[in-house]
Scaffold this motif. Sequence first.
Motif, PDB file in Angstrom:
ATOM      1  N   GLN A   1      75.494  39.842  53.514  1.00  0.00           N
ATOM      2  CA  GLN A   1      76.068  41.158  53.283  1.00  0.00           C
ATOM      3  C   GLN A   1      76.959  41.121  52.050  1.00  0.00           C
ATOM      4  OE1 GLN A   1      77.345  43.031  56.843  1.00  0.00           O
ATOM      5  NE2 GLN A   1      78.669  44.469  55.814  1.00  0.00           N
ATOM      6  N   TYR A   2      76.820  42.122  51.199  1.00  0.00           N
ATOM      7  CA  TYR A   2      77.624  42.255  49.986  1.00  0.00           C
ATOM      8  C   TYR A   2      78.212  43.656  49.944  1.00  0.00           C
ATOM      9  CZ  TYR A   2      75.100  38.155  48.195  1.00  0.00           C
ATOM     10  OH  TYR A   2      74.576  36.907  48.029  1.00  0.00           O
ATOM     11  N   ASN A   3      79.452  43.752  49.419  1.00  0.00           N
ATOM     12  CA  ASN A   3      79.976  45.095  49.188  1.00  0.00           C
ATOM     13  C   ASN A   3      79.403  45.599  47.867  1.00  0.00           C
ATOM     14  OD1 ASN A   3      81.666  44.366  46.978  1.00  0.00           O
ATOM     15  ND2 ASN A   3      83.287  43.722  48.382  1.00  0.00           N
ATOM     16  N   VAL A   4      79.599  46.867  47.574  1.00  0.00           N
ATOM     17  CA  VAL A   4      78.981  47.479  46.404  1.00  0.00           C
ATOM     18  C   VAL A   4      79.387  46.757  45.118  1.00  0.00           C
ATOM     19  CG1 VAL A   4      78.836  49.581  45.015  1.00  0.00           C
ATOM     20  CG2 VAL A   4      78.750  49.730  47.500  1.00  0.00           C
ATOM     21  N   HIS A   5      80.651  46.424  44.974  1.00  0.00           N
ATOM     22  CA  HIS A   5      81.111  45.744  43.756  1.00  0.00           C
ATOM     23  C   HIS A   5      80.420  44.388  43.613  1.00  0.00           C
ATOM     24  CE1 HIS A   5      83.689  44.439  40.517  1.00  0.00           C
ATOM     25  NE2 HIS A   5      83.964  43.336  41.205  1.00  0.00           N
ATOM     26  N   GLU A   6      80.375  43.606  44.693  1.00  0.00           N
ATOM     27  CA  GLU A   6      79.693  42.298  44.643  1.00  0.00           C
ATOM     28  C   GLU A   6      78.209  42.470  44.309  1.00  0.00           C
ATOM     29  OE1 GLU A   6      81.877  39.485  47.922  1.00  0.00           O
ATOM     30  OE2 GLU A   6      80.612  41.123  48.647  1.00  0.00           O
ATOM     31  N   ALA A   7      77.597  43.484  44.898  1.00  0.00           N
ATOM     32  CA  ALA A   7      76.173  43.708  44.669  1.00  0.00           C
ATOM     33  C   ALA A   7      75.906  44.025  43.199  1.00  0.00           C
ATOM     34  CB  ALA A   7      75.658  44.834  45.556  1.00  0.00           C
ATOM     35  N   LYS A   8      76.759  44.835  42.590  1.00  0.00           N
ATOM     36  CA  LYS A   8      76.581  45.157  41.175  1.00  0.00           C
ATOM     37  C   LYS A   8      76.798  43.916  40.313  1.00  0.00           C
ATOM     38  CE  LYS A   8      79.411  48.611  40.542  1.00  0.00           C
ATOM     39  NZ  LYS A   8      80.103  49.854  40.149  1.00  0.00           N
ATOM     40  N   THR A   9      77.803  43.123  40.659  1.00  0.00           N
ATOM     41  CA  THR A   9      78.127  41.931  39.887  1.00  0.00           C
ATOM     42  C   THR A   9      77.054  40.852  40.001  1.00  0.00           C
ATOM     43  OG1 THR A   9      80.478  42.377  40.233  1.00  0.00           O
ATOM     44  CG2 THR A   9      79.880  40.152  39.542  1.00  0.00           C
ATOM     45  N   HIS A  10      76.477  40.703  41.194  1.00  0.00           N
ATOM     46  CA  HIS A  10      75.530  39.609  41.466  1.00  0.00           C
ATOM     47  C   HIS A  10      74.118  40.118  41.741  1.00  0.00           C
ATOM     48  CE1 HIS A  10      78.946  36.937  41.630  1.00  0.00           C
ATOM     49  NE2 HIS A  10      79.525  37.727  42.509  1.00  0.00           N
ATOM     50  N   PHE A  11      73.736  41.223  41.099  1.00  0.00           N
ATOM     51  CA  PHE A  11      72.438  41.837  41.377  1.00  0.00           C
ATOM     52  C   PHE A  11      71.273  40.870  41.152  1.00  0.00           C
ATOM     53  CE2 PHE A  11      68.884  44.765  40.322  1.00  0.00           C
ATOM     54  CZ  PHE A  11      68.780  45.369  41.569  1.00  0.00           C
ATOM     55  N   SER A  12      71.292  40.128  40.061  1.00  0.00           N
ATOM     56  CA  SER A  12      70.202  39.182  39.789  1.00  0.00           C
ATOM     57  C   SER A  12      70.100  38.124  40.883  1.00  0.00           C
ATOM     58  CB  SER A  12      70.415  38.495  38.436  1.00  0.00           C
ATOM     59  OG  SER A  12      70.300  39.428  37.393  1.00  0.00           O
ATOM     60  N   ARG A  13      71.226  37.619  41.336  1.00  0.00           N
ATOM     61  CA  ARG A  13      71.237  36.615  42.402  1.00  0.00           C
ATOM     62  C   ARG A  13      70.678  37.210  43.699  1.00  0.00           C
ATOM     63  NH1 ARG A  13      76.909  34.492  43.700  1.00  0.00           N
ATOM     64  NH2 ARG A  13      76.713  33.800  41.553  1.00  0.00           N
ATOM     65  N   ILE A  14      71.040  38.455  43.988  1.00  0.00           N
ATOM     66  CA  ILE A  14      70.539  39.128  45.192  1.00  0.00           C
ATOM     67  C   ILE A  14      69.021  39.261  45.115  1.00  0.00           C
ATOM     68  CG2 ILE A  14      70.500  41.347  46.406  1.00  0.00           C
ATOM     69  CD1 ILE A  14      73.537  41.530  45.763  1.00  0.00           C
ATOM     70  N   LEU A  15      68.504  39.657  43.949  1.00  0.00           N
ATOM     71  CA  LEU A  15      67.053  39.785  43.797  1.00  0.00           C
ATOM     72  C   LEU A  15      66.349  38.445  43.992  1.00  0.00           C
ATOM     73  CD1 LEU A  15      66.616  42.313  40.865  1.00  0.00           C
ATOM     74  CD2 LEU A  15      66.337  42.702  43.315  1.00  0.00           C
ATOM     75  N   GLU A  16      66.947  37.364  43.515  1.00  0.00           N
ATOM     76  CA  GLU A  16      66.366  36.031  43.725  1.00  0.00           C
ATOM     77  C   GLU A  16      66.307  35.697  45.208  1.00  0.00           C
ATOM     78  OE1 GLU A  16      68.412  33.099  41.387  1.00  0.00           O
ATOM     79  OE2 GLU A  16      68.101  34.227  39.537  1.00  0.00           O
ATOM     80  N   GLN A  17      67.373  36.022  45.935  1.00  0.00           N
ATOM     81  CA  GLN A  17      67.405  35.762  47.380  1.00  0.00           C
ATOM     82  C   GLN A  17      66.317  36.551  48.091  1.00  0.00           C
ATOM     83  OE1 GLN A  17      71.413  36.863  48.383  1.00  0.00           O
ATOM     84  NE2 GLN A  17      72.288  34.950  47.634  1.00  0.00           N
ATOM     85  N   VAL A  18      66.183  37.813  47.721  1.00  0.00           N
ATOM     86  CA  VAL A  18      65.179  38.671  48.350  1.00  0.00           C
ATOM     87  C   VAL A  18      63.777  38.172  48.013  1.00  0.00           C
ATOM     88  CG1 VAL A  18      64.228  41.014  48.394  1.00  0.00           C
ATOM     89  CG2 VAL A  18      66.697  40.671  48.484  1.00  0.00           C
TER      90      VAL A  18
END
Length: 80
Positions: free
Chosen positions: A6-23
């Motif tokens: 789970q990420y908050n909106v600020h974290e998600a914007k900051t780490h978007f590339s990392r989130i996409l890699e995880q997905v």
Amino acid sequence: MEAARQYNVHEAKTHFSRILEQVATGEEVVISKAGEPVAKVVPLRPKVRRSGRGSLRGQVHIPDDFDTLPDDIADAFGMR
């Protein structure tokens, strides 16, 4: 089953590339706003690879009477 990260909106914007890699590796990620989950990012299903026309040749059999309705069904539709 493991809980989604789970990420908050600020974290998600900051780490978007990392989130996409995880997905991309199959993980699900939840995006929260003010502590409330508002979105889930999930991997897409892979596309089905088709080998082209005729790829099911010999595997599907359509009987000769395929278009012939049984008498009771034909009667029900007023086709006799």
